[in-house]
Enzyme design. Structure first.
Site, PDB file in Angstrom:
ATOM      1  N   CYS A  80       0.811  -1.228   0.000  1.00 41.25           N
ATOM      2  CA  CYS A  80       0.000   0.000   0.000  1.00 41.25           C
ATOM      3  C   CYS A  80       0.837   1.268   0.000  1.00 41.25           C
ATOM      4  O   CYS A  80       0.290   2.368  -0.139  1.00 41.25           O
ATOM      5  CB  CYS A  80      -0.930   0.012   1.221  1.00 41.25           C
ATOM      6  SG  CYS A  80      -2.121  -1.351   1.258  1.00 41.25           S
ATOM      7  N   HIS A  90      -2.194  -5.174   7.208  1.00 35.79           N
ATOM      8  CA  HIS A  90      -2.599  -5.380   5.817  1.00 35.79           C
ATOM      9  C   HIS A  90      -3.386  -6.681   5.708  1.00 35.79           C
ATOM     10  O   HIS A  90      -2.942  -7.726   6.169  1.00 35.79           O
ATOM     11  CB  HIS A  90      -1.377  -5.437   4.907  1.00 35.79           C
ATOM     12  CG  HIS A  90      -1.721  -5.540   3.452  1.00 35.79           C
ATOM     13  ND1 HIS A  90      -1.935  -4.429   2.660  1.00 35.79           N
ATOM     14  CD2 HIS A  90      -1.908  -6.622   2.648  1.00 35.79           C
ATOM     15  CE1 HIS A  90      -2.220  -4.818   1.440  1.00 35.79           C
ATOM     16  NE2 HIS A  90      -2.214  -6.145   1.395  1.00 35.79           N
ATOM     17  N   CYS A  91      -4.572  -6.604   5.119  1.00 33.65           N
ATOM     18  CA  CYS A  91      -5.402  -7.788   4.897  1.00 33.65           C
ATOM     19  C   CYS A  91      -5.132  -8.314   3.494  1.00 33.65           C
ATOM     20  O   CYS A  91      -5.376  -7.618   2.501  1.00 33.65           O
ATOM     21  CB  CYS A  91      -6.887  -7.447   5.060  1.00 33.65           C
ATOM     22  SG  CYS A  91      -7.986  -8.844   4.756  1.00 33.65           S
ATOM     23  N   CYS A  94      -8.628  -8.619   1.472  1.00 31.51           N
ATOM     24  CA  CYS A  94      -9.167  -7.336   0.998  1.00 31.51           C
ATOM     25  C   CYS A  94      -8.138  -6.532   0.203  1.00 31.51           C
ATOM     26  O   CYS A  94      -8.506  -5.582  -0.489  1.00 31.51           O
ATOM     27  CB  CYS A  94      -9.647  -6.506   2.189  1.00 31.51           C
ATOM     28  SG  CYS A  94     -10.982  -7.265   3.144  1.00 31.51           S
ATOM     29  N   CYS A  97      -4.762  -2.007   3.714  1.00 32.40           N
ATOM     30  CA  CYS A  97      -4.409  -1.886   5.123  1.00 32.40           C
ATOM     31  C   CYS A  97      -5.653  -1.443   5.888  1.00 32.40           C
ATOM     32  O   CYS A  97      -6.324  -0.478   5.495  1.00 32.40           O
ATOM     33  CB  CYS A  97      -3.277  -0.880   5.311  1.00 32.40           C
ATOM     34  SG  CYS A  97      -1.645  -1.532   4.863  1.00 32.40           S
ATOM     35  N   HIS A 104     -10.035 -11.284   9.261  1.00 31.59           N
ATOM     36  CA  HIS A 104     -10.937 -11.324   8.106  1.00 31.59           C
ATOM     37  C   HIS A 104     -11.941 -12.436   8.345  1.00 31.59           C
ATOM     38  O   HIS A 104     -11.572 -13.601   8.484  1.00 31.59           O
ATOM     39  CB  HIS A 104     -10.170 -11.568   6.807  1.00 31.59           C
ATOM     40  CG  HIS A 104     -11.041 -11.464   5.583  1.00 31.59           C
ATOM     41  ND1 HIS A 104     -11.244 -10.275   4.923  1.00 31.59           N
ATOM     42  CD2 HIS A 104     -11.800 -12.392   4.939  1.00 31.59           C
ATOM     43  CE1 HIS A 104     -12.067 -10.478   3.901  1.00 31.59           C
ATOM     44  NE2 HIS A 104     -12.419 -11.755   3.901  1.00 31.59           N
ATOM     45  N   CYS A 105     -13.213 -12.072   8.407  1.00 35.22           N
ATOM     46  CA  CYS A 105     -14.254 -13.016   8.802  1.00 35.22           C
ATOM     47  C   CYS A 105     -14.951 -13.602   7.577  1.00 35.22           C
ATOM     48  O   CYS A 105     -15.563 -12.869   6.793  1.00 35.22           O
ATOM     49  CB  CYS A 105     -15.282 -12.318   9.695  1.00 35.22           C
ATOM     50  SG  CYS A 105     -16.589 -13.424  10.270  1.00 35.22           S
ATOM     51  N   CYS A 111     -13.624  -7.698   6.262  1.00 29.51           N
ATOM     52  CA  CYS A 111     -12.550  -7.561   7.223  1.00 29.51           C
ATOM     53  C   CYS A 111     -13.081  -6.856   8.464  1.00 29.51           C
ATOM     54  O   CYS A 111     -13.705  -5.798   8.376  1.00 29.51           O
ATOM     55  CB  CYS A 111     -11.398  -6.766   6.614  1.00 29.51           C
ATOM     56  SG  CYS A 111      -9.830  -7.029   7.447  1.00 29.51           S
TER      57      CYS A 111
END
Length: 270
Positions: A80, A90-91, A94, A97, A104-105, A111
């Site tokens: 990012c 950071h995900c 997705c 950040c 993350h569900c 997220c």
């Protein structure tokens, strides 16, 4: 009538919190945390790691960041191109950040972070009550099934299936909700529970722990009348969080006291 009223109240709250958990997008860091084009070009053209680290230190001087990497460097996201605020991660799903990222569900396909963590907790709580209410109201028909009072074959199947599903989800949700209640009481995220945030004096899982009441207010806000409603009321903007003990006059990521004195910088605390 009373059963139906309670059922529909729980159902509306369940759907409302689930909706908010799904469609509340995770908040990303503000523009001041993003690296400018000139700094980005200077950082990418530099091959020496120690010089790259110094560039990040210079960029982070004016930012309220107090956590660091395990090696003591600035927390920087190369995907990012930004300095990570405290508790930001950071995900990979997705590809952004997320401020105060928890996890993350897959249940909500979103997220869970600063923007929707309260909604996620309420979703778990109302789901738990919803399953408990269904199991409790169906249980008497389950007793009738065993005593032979239910003669309809379809009724037997419906009662057994509904009770089994309600109890199964209730048990799984109970453990998950209990774990997140424990995290809230300690003011930790799921990521911080597995990997403690690193401060100037080293890793500290209780670095953001302000006490039980203040920890609750961090997530639910100070107005108690909004605690049980899926309405945004969390404290702050997700970029900075109060810490248990902050004695340094300057940003602890930038340098130690001797380096500040050598540079001739003796400013007041931010």
């Amino acid at each position: 009538v009373v059963y139906l009223i309670i059922f529909h109240i729980l159902f509306v709250l369940f759907v409302w919190t689930y909706w908010k958990s799904i469609f509340t997008l995770p908040v990303q860091p503000g523009k001041k945390y993003h690296m400018s084009y000139a700094d980005q070009e200077r950082y990418e053209n530099e091959d020496r790691p120690e010089v790259q680290r110094q560039i990040l230190v210079e960029i982070a001087r004016k930012l309220p960041v107090y956590t660091r990497t395990g090696s003591g460097g600035i927390r920087f996201c190369d995907r990012c191109q930004l300095i990570k605020p405290d508790r930001c991660h950071h995900c990979s799903v997705c590809a952004v950040c997320v401020l105060k990222m928890d996890h993350h569900c897959p249940w909500v396909n979103n997220c869970i972070g600063f923007s929707n963590y309260k909604f996620f907790l309420l979703f778990l709580a109302y789901s738990l009550l919803y399953c408990l209410y269904i199991a409790a109201t169906v249980f008497k028909y389950f007793i009738k099934y065993w005593t032979g009072e239910l003669t309809n074959g379809r009724s037997k199947f419906h009662v057994l299936f509904l009770l089994f599903v309600a109890v199964m989800f209730f048990v799984s949700l109970m453990f998950l909700f209990g774990y997140h209640c424990w995290l809230v009481s300690r003011n930790r995220s799921t990521l911080e529970a597995f990997s403690a945030p690193v401060f100037q004096n080293g890793p500290d899982k209780n670095g953001f722990n302000l006490g039980f009441v203040k920890n609750l207010q961090q997530v639910f806000g100070e107005e108690k009348k909004l605690w049980l409603l899926p309405i945004a009321s969390s404290q702050g903007d997700g970029h900075f969080f109060p810490m248990r003990a902050l004695c340094e006059a300057q940003n602890p990521l930038l340098a130690n006291e001797e380096q500040w004195e050598d540079d001739g910088i003796d400013g007041e605390p931010h």
